[in-house]
Design a protein around this motif. Structure first.
Motif, PDB file in Angstrom:
ATOM      1  N   UNK A 166      21.684  -3.898  -0.663  1.00  0.00           N
ATOM      2  CA  UNK A 166      20.932  -4.570   0.469  1.00  0.00           C
ATOM      3  C   UNK A 166      19.673  -4.717   0.023  1.00  0.00           C
ATOM      4  N   UNK A 167      18.840  -5.707   0.605  1.00  0.00           N
ATOM      5  CA  UNK A 167      17.132  -5.632   0.172  1.00  0.00           C
ATOM      6  C   UNK A 167      16.847  -4.336   0.489  1.00  0.00           C
ATOM      7  N   UNK A 168      15.874  -3.827  -0.313  1.00  0.00           N
ATOM      8  CA  UNK A 168      14.967  -2.871  -0.166  1.00  0.00           C
ATOM      9  C   UNK A 168      13.472  -3.007  -0.332  1.00  0.00           C
ATOM     10  N   UNK A 169      12.780  -2.542   0.542  1.00  0.00           N
ATOM     11  CA  UNK A 169      10.923  -2.508   0.265  1.00  0.00           C
ATOM     12  C   UNK A 169      10.865  -1.581  -0.054  1.00  0.00           C
ATOM     13  N   UNK A 170      10.096  -1.593  -1.240  1.00  0.00           N
ATOM     14  CA  UNK A 170       9.686  -0.392  -1.849  1.00  0.00           C
ATOM     15  C   UNK A 170       8.427   0.246  -0.945  1.00  0.00           C
ATOM     16  N   UNK A 198       1.926   1.599  -7.505  1.00  0.00           N
ATOM     17  CA  UNK A 198       0.782   0.889  -7.715  1.00  0.00           C
ATOM     18  C   UNK A 198       0.676  -0.360  -7.054  1.00  0.00           C
ATOM     19  N   UNK A 199      -0.560  -0.866  -6.951  1.00  0.00           N
ATOM     20  CA  UNK A 199      -1.030  -1.857  -6.002  1.00  0.00           C
ATOM     21  C   UNK A 199      -0.072  -3.134  -6.109  1.00  0.00           C
ATOM     22  N   UNK A 200       0.066  -3.417  -7.364  1.00  0.00           N
ATOM     23  CA  UNK A 200       0.916  -4.789  -7.829  1.00  0.00           C
ATOM     24  C   UNK A 200       2.385  -4.590  -7.532  1.00  0.00           C
ATOM     25  N   UNK A 201       2.960  -3.415  -7.400  1.00  0.00           N
ATOM     26  CA  UNK A 201       4.248  -3.110  -7.111  1.00  0.00           C
ATOM     27  C   UNK A 201       4.697  -3.039  -5.358  1.00  0.00           C
ATOM     28  N   UNK A 202       3.633  -2.823  -4.773  1.00  0.00           N
ATOM     29  CA  UNK A 202       3.863  -2.489  -3.296  1.00  0.00           C
ATOM     30  C   UNK A 202       4.789  -3.623  -2.496  1.00  0.00           C
ATOM     31  N   UNK A 260       2.212  17.901  -4.819  1.00  0.00           N
ATOM     32  CA  UNK A 260       3.560  17.244  -5.164  1.00  0.00           C
ATOM     33  C   UNK A 260       3.196  15.840  -5.295  1.00  0.00           C
ATOM     34  N   UNK A 261       3.550  15.148  -6.101  1.00  0.00           N
ATOM     35  CA  UNK A 261       3.412  13.664  -6.346  1.00  0.00           C
ATOM     36  C   UNK A 261       4.675  12.931  -6.488  1.00  0.00           C
ATOM     37  N   UNK A 262       5.090  11.862  -5.897  1.00  0.00           N
ATOM     38  CA  UNK A 262       5.958  11.087  -5.706  1.00  0.00           C
ATOM     39  C   UNK A 262       5.350   9.454  -6.158  1.00  0.00           C
ATOM     40  N   UNK A 263       5.734   9.173  -7.470  1.00  0.00           N
ATOM     41  CA  UNK A 263       5.197   7.779  -7.838  1.00  0.00           C
ATOM     42  C   UNK A 263       6.200   6.748  -8.043  1.00  0.00           C
ATOM     43  N   UNK A 264       5.909   5.633  -7.991  1.00  0.00           N
ATOM     44  CA  UNK A 264       7.014   4.623  -8.463  1.00  0.00           C
ATOM     45  C   UNK A 264       6.309   3.580  -9.137  1.00  0.00           C
ATOM     46  N   UNK A 265       6.754   3.131 -10.316  1.00  0.00           N
ATOM     47  CA  UNK A 265       6.480   2.090 -11.196  1.00  0.00           C
ATOM     48  C   UNK A 265       7.389   1.134 -11.397  1.00  0.00           C
ATOM     49  N   UNK A 266       7.157  -0.155 -11.519  1.00  0.00           N
ATOM     50  CA  UNK A 266       8.085  -1.395 -11.897  1.00  0.00           C
ATOM     51  C   UNK A 266       7.754  -2.103 -12.853  1.00  0.00           C
ATOM     52  N   UNK A 267       9.000  -2.053 -13.777  1.00  0.00           N
ATOM     53  CA  UNK A 267       8.583  -2.993 -14.918  1.00  0.00           C
ATOM     54  C   UNK A 267       9.214  -4.266 -14.570  1.00  0.00           C
ATOM     55  N   UNK A 268       8.627  -5.325 -15.050  1.00  0.00           N
ATOM     56  CA  UNK A 268       9.605  -6.680 -14.776  1.00  0.00           C
ATOM     57  C   UNK A 268      10.432  -6.955 -16.002  1.00  0.00           C
ATOM     58  N   UNK A 269      11.636  -7.407 -15.835  1.00  0.00           N
ATOM     59  CA  UNK A 269      12.476  -7.727 -17.013  1.00  0.00           C
ATOM     60  C   UNK A 269      12.794  -9.334 -16.795  1.00  0.00           C
ATOM     61  N   UNK A 270      14.049  -9.537 -17.451  1.00  0.00           N
ATOM     62  CA  UNK A 270      14.539 -11.117 -17.496  1.00  0.00           C
ATOM     63  C   UNK A 270      15.460 -11.318 -16.216  1.00  0.00           C
ATOM     64  N   UNK A 271      15.535 -12.619 -16.000  1.00  0.00           N
ATOM     65  CA  UNK A 271      16.839 -13.043 -15.033  1.00  0.00           C
ATOM     66  C   UNK A 271      16.735 -12.087 -13.798  1.00  0.00           C
TER      67      UNK A 271
END
Length: 751
Positions: A448-452, A479-483, A514-525
């Protein structure tokens, strides 16, 4: 001797075919004299064929050289050119050998050979020119043009950095893009023979020559000079390219075609000579065929009798054993086994079949025992869950209701301890059930659609109080670009994983953060990779204990269990859930300095707009809906649970509440009264909740009335049974006020 044949099928087969061999040897001796003549003819044919084959191979190698030249034109590989030279040397050597074979050549053939030699000599000269032209072409395209292009781009980059306003920067960027386009089109035209790019190159030259972008005269002159140098070098490259491809595609290709034509003439000449030899051999061959036909008929008759013997003695026995094995594999272990008395391989196979049947019977018994054990385990987990959750519902429910009364401070502390202990026990029960479902492959991941952003926002409030109580700084961020990233995944399971990791981090951290971080890497398709990382400054883990972390019911060492508590299931469940998602939980840790748990998941990015997901908030009376008009039936046999649920519904100001102590009483109430919503327990005396639901749904006035399961049976199979019976929703015990409010809000509108 007889016993050897009786014990071995191979010996019987060898004896049978020995007669065939003897017959063939006798036939060979008789036919040797006649075949001698044919042999001489074949020698001549072989010699001619060898000569013809040499011509064909030389012609094929000429074509191969032409193809390698095309490859060399594209790659410029020294290895390819070396292969071309080796093939050329081999062709020249074989052509010289053909010239020395006088016995098969006449004057006409010699003329053909001489013509071929001249073409090969020309090929050698062309190869020398080819290498020189390619190196010149490569120097201009890959070195000269590239250096000019890089100099221009570098100059424009410097000017862009020095530009004082955005308009100038954009003009320099546009000019740089023109250089990129020019160089790419020029390279595609020169290297890939993409001829439509030539026109585009000319257009760009004109555009760049007419543009006046620079106020700095020196820089402008320098760029114009670079453009002129590039244009002149491009013209030179075009000319060399033409010469190079004219040599490859016209001169060398024409020589190859001419060589092929001469080779075909030589082969036709050889075919004529073969025809003469064939005519002379036909008479001898006809006589030989007659004798061979007679011998063939005799051998066929013998083989027919031999096949009949094998069918009766071997094939039929194997068929019977195969039928027995097939019945064994289908589950019928009563099939008969024949030929166990035989002493040969068939007997051994029959005895193996008998042994297989005995082993299958043993395995079947073991399978039944394993299935019974699995069933007992499932029943035990279901019963354990039900028997613990039922009193747990009373404990937590009464504690919740008690918390809304006037209490002294010591009483509040004792009530908090009761609630915390009950919730801890509930976590342990849920962990055991989750592990059981994972091991039984009964967990299916949703997509299902999930908002990071909303995912992280929903997690942070769960641990703020716990972290603040221990004086730990809690940070949850992306990161701000992944919000605004929205992706397809199982949000519940990802949240469960992150809650486990953050809970552990806070538990084993006494000071720090205690830190929780999330990063996003764009791929293809539309595929993205999400990296989640939980870092703490806690006690850390010794390297030798890291592998133990993912074993069920274990922790790094027993002292940790004594000091911090826990079942040791959290990381096991987390690791197994990530395996289902195609990922792996990684650990980096140093004793007394902290740990980092991290994992990557691949997901499909959603193109729809971001959903505004609401954070869960604590229930308050002012937020509750108006349920004063609802008439609700509770089917529950446990007195404590009756009091708890009735108390919650009274808190929600439900208009009318009726309690049935079993399924039979619930059915009777429904026949005589009209209810807007029914809460149904599964396990009740007389008639259980499932059967009661089926009976109630048969009533005309209750076909659309929502029936919600309110039960301590929380396994997936239990949920499915409830839905199959006609229930519309499921609430597991212990239940709380917020859950009941959501159920009423969800289903009261439908009534």
């Amino acid at each position: 001797m007889f016993s050897i044949f009786a014990r071995s099928i191979a010996a019987k087969v060898a004896l049978a075919f020995s007669f065939v061999v003897v017959t063939l040897v006798t036939s060979y001796i008789v036919m040797a004299e006649r075949l001698d003549t044919i042999g001489k003819a074949m020698d001549n044919i072989t010699e001619i064929n060898s000569y013809t084959t040499s011509i064909i191979r030389i012609n094929k190698d000429i074509i191969e050289i032409q193809r390698d030249v095309s490859v060399y034109s594209l790659s410029g590989s020294d290895a390819v050119f070396e292969k071309i030279n080796e093939n050329f040397s081999d062709i020249k050597k074989r052509l010289d050998n053909l010239s020395d074979r006088k016995n098969l050549k006449d004057e006409e053939q010699q003329q053909y050979i001489d013509a071929l030699s001249i073409l090969v000599f020309q090929l050698g000269d062309n190869l020398k020119i080819l290498s020189s032209l390619y190196k010149s072409r490569e120097q201009l395209i890959d070195v000269v043009l590239e250096e000019i292009y890089q100099s221009a781009v570098k100059e424009l980059s410097i000017l862009e950095e020095k530009a004082s306003n955005i308009e100038d920067k954009l003009r320099f960027v546009e000019e740089t893009n023109k250089w990129h386009t020019l160089h790419r089109n020029a390279w595609l035209f020169l290297s890939k023979k993409d001829y439509k790019r030539k026109k585009e190159v000319d257009i760009i030259f004109k555009e760049m020559a007419s543009s006046r972008l620079l106020s700095n005269a020196d820089a402008s002159l320098k760029l114009n000079a670079l453009l002129n140098d590039y244009q002149q070098s491009f013209v030179k490259s075009v000319q060399i390219n033409r010469n190079y491809f004219n040599l490859v595609n016209v001169v060398m290709a024409g020589d190859a075609i001419e060589f092929g034509a001469l080779a075909n003439m030589l082969m036709n000449r050889s075919q004529s000579r073969l025809k003469e030899i064939k005519n002379k051999s036909n008479a001898v061959i006809f006589d030989t065929e007659s004798i061979l036909n007679i011998l063939s008929i005799a051998i066929i008759l013998y083989l027919f009798l031999l096949a009949y013997f094998f069918h009766v003695h071997i094939s039929k026995a194997i068929t019977r054993l195969t039928a027995s094995f097939s019945r064994f594999l289908s589950g019928d272990l009563s099939a008969p086994i024949c030929h166990t008395h035989r002493k040969d391989e068939i007997g051994v196979l029959a005895q193996a079949a008998s042994r297989f049947r005995d082993m299958s019977k043993d395995l079947d018994k073991q399978k039944q025992a394993a299935e019974h054990t699995s069933k007992v385990k499932s029943e035990f987990l279901a019963n354990m869950s039900h028997e613990i959750r039922t009193p747990m519902n009373g404990i937590l429910g009464m504690a919740s209701q008690l918390s809304h009364t006037q209490l002294a401070e010591p009483q509040k502390e004792m009530l908090d301890i009761i609630t915390s202990s009950g919730e801890s026990l509930l976590v342990i029960i849920n962990d055991i059930l989750d592990l059981s479902k994972i091991e039984a492959d009964k967990i299916e991941l949703e997509k299902r659609p999930v908002s990071l952003t909303d995912l992280l926002k929903n997690i942070e409030p769960l641990f703020k109080g716990q972290a603040a109580k221990k004086g730990i700084k809690l940070s949850v961020k992306a990161s701000s670009k992944d919000e605004n990233i929205l992706f397809m995944a199982d949000e519940t399971r990802i949240k469960q994983i992150l809650i486990n990791l953050i809970g552990n981090a806070i538990k084993f951290t006494n000071a720090g953060e205690v830190d929780l971080t999330a990063q996003v890497r764009m791929g293809t398709d539309k595929i993205i990779t999400l990296l989640f990382s939980v870092t703490d400054t806690g006690i850390g883990i010794e390297a030798g204990n890291i592998d133990k972390l993912f074993d069920a019911f274990s922790q790094a060492d027993t002292s940790i269990t004594r000091k911090f508590g826990g079942t040791g299931l959290g990381l096991t469940i987390t690791s197994k859930l990530l395996q289902l998602m195609g990922s792996k939980l990684e650990v980096e840790s140093e004793v007394e300095k902290g740990s980092r748990f991290f994992f990557e998941i691949k997901a499909e990015r959603c193109s729809s707009e971001k959903n505004n997901l609401q954070n869960e908030v604590e229930f308050s009376q002012s937020e509750a809906g108006d349920y004063s008009g609802l008439n609700i039936l509770i089917a529950e046999d446990n007195k404590t649970n009756q009091i708890v649920i009735r108390g919650f519904l009274n808190k929600l100001k439900v208009g009318s509440i009726t309690v049935a102590e079993d399924g039979e009483q619930a059915i009777n109430f429904c026949k005589n009264q009209a209810f807007d919503l029914i809460f149904m327990d599964m396990q009740m005396p007389n008639i259980d909740g499932l059967q009661a639901t089926v009976e109630i749904k048969r009533l005309e006035s209750y076909r659309i009335v929502p029936i919600v399961a309110l039960t301590a049976n929380v396994l997936e199979d239990d949920k499915k049974r409830c839905l199959d019976a006609g229930m519309c929703d499921f609430v597991g015990k212990p239940v709380n006020l917020l859950q009941l409010d959501k159920i009423l809000e969800k289903w009261s509108s439908s009534t």
